[in-house]
Write a protein that holds these residues in place. Structure first.
Motif, short mmCIF file in Angstrom:
data_model
loop_
_atom_site.label_atom_id
_atom_site.label_comp_id
_atom_site.label_asym_id
_atom_site.label_seq_id
_atom_site.Cartn_x
_atom_site.Cartn_y
_atom_site.Cartn_z
N PHE A 72 0.85 -1.19 0.00
CA PHE A 72 0.00 0.00 0.00
C PHE A 72 0.88 1.24 0.00
O PHE A 72 2.11 1.14 0.04
N ILE A 73 0.28 2.40 -0.08
CA ILE A 73 1.03 3.65 -0.02
C ILE A 73 0.63 4.41 1.23
O ILE A 73 -0.48 4.27 1.74
N ALA A 74 1.57 5.20 1.74
CA ALA A 74 1.32 6.02 2.92
C ALA A 74 1.86 7.42 2.65
O ALA A 74 2.65 7.62 1.71
N TYR A 75 1.47 8.34 3.46
CA TYR A 75 1.98 9.71 3.36
C TYR A 75 3.41 9.77 3.90
O TYR A 75 3.79 9.00 4.79
N LYS A 83 -3.19 13.23 10.36
CA LYS A 83 -2.56 11.93 10.11
C LYS A 83 -1.72 11.55 11.32
O LYS A 83 -1.36 12.39 12.14
N VAL A 84 -1.39 10.28 11.38
CA VAL A 84 -0.58 9.79 12.48
C VAL A 84 0.52 8.90 11.91
O VAL A 84 0.31 8.18 10.94
N VAL A 117 -0.53 7.71 8.13
CA VAL A 117 -1.84 7.33 7.61
C VAL A 117 -2.88 8.23 8.26
O VAL A 117 -2.69 8.74 9.36
N ALA A 118 -3.99 8.37 7.56
CA ALA A 118 -5.11 9.13 8.10
C ALA A 118 -5.77 8.32 9.20
O ALA A 118 -5.88 7.10 9.09
N ALA A 128 -8.81 1.72 5.85
CA ALA A 128 -8.31 1.72 7.22
C ALA A 128 -7.16 0.72 7.35
O ALA A 128 -7.14 -0.29 6.66
N LEU A 129 -6.22 1.00 8.24
CA LEU A 129 -5.08 0.12 8.49
C LEU A 129 -5.22 -0.50 9.87
O LEU A 129 -5.35 0.21 10.87
#
Length: 154
Positions: A72-75, A83-84, A117-118, A128-129
């Motif tokens: 997956f991709i993340a910020y 985001k955290v 991630v948000a 969601a993760l």
């Protein structure tokens, strides 16, 4: 729009999902050279069943029925939205897991941050993760509950 430009490495980081069949360890990596090195040692990449825009999908296996534990991709930062950061942690038995706690919830030591991630779903990050725990063997799940009998942490 910057949110949707997945080729912009200043906004997004690829998170590779790897599995070690020798000890059932699941490891997430944001470093392509680390992922490639582990693959050369016999680790397996968990592929996505859906093809998508390059480079957003690392490997594709259309025979899979779910991509819940795949790439997956993340910020890359917490800018512009709530985001955290999430971390890769390691137990004393060298089993990896993800955590939103820099202290790995007292279950191990932090290897480092993976990305951001948000905390709630949005148009930019609609999945969601979750972290799944099956008696000390950890994995992640995207947008679907962990398998029955496993504990789930957001």
């Amino acid at each position: 729009e910057e949110c949707c430009n997945i080729g912009n490495s200043s906004v997004w980081v690829n998170i590779y999902s790897l599995y070690n069949p020798n000890n059932n360890d699941h490891l997430l990596s944001a470093v392509p050279s680390e992922a490639n090195y582990l693959l050369s040692l016999g680790w397996q990449e968990i592929c996505n069943p859906y093809n998508g825009p390059t480079p957003a999908v690392s490997c594709v296996n259309t025979q899979l029925t779910t991509g819940s534990s795949a790439f997956f991709i993340a910020y890359t930062s917490a800018a512009d939205a709530p985001k955290v950061v999430f971390y890769r942690c390691q137990t004393p038995n060298v089993i990896h897991f993800i955590s939103f706690d820099i202290h790995c919830e007292g279950m191990g030591t932090v290897n480092g941050p993976l990305g951001y991630v948000a905390r709630s779903r949005s148009s930019e990050m609609p999945r969601a993760l979750y972290r799944c725990n099956n008696n000390g063997i950890f994995s992640h799940s995207l947008d679907v509950p962990c398998p029955a009998g496993q504990t789930q942490n957001p």
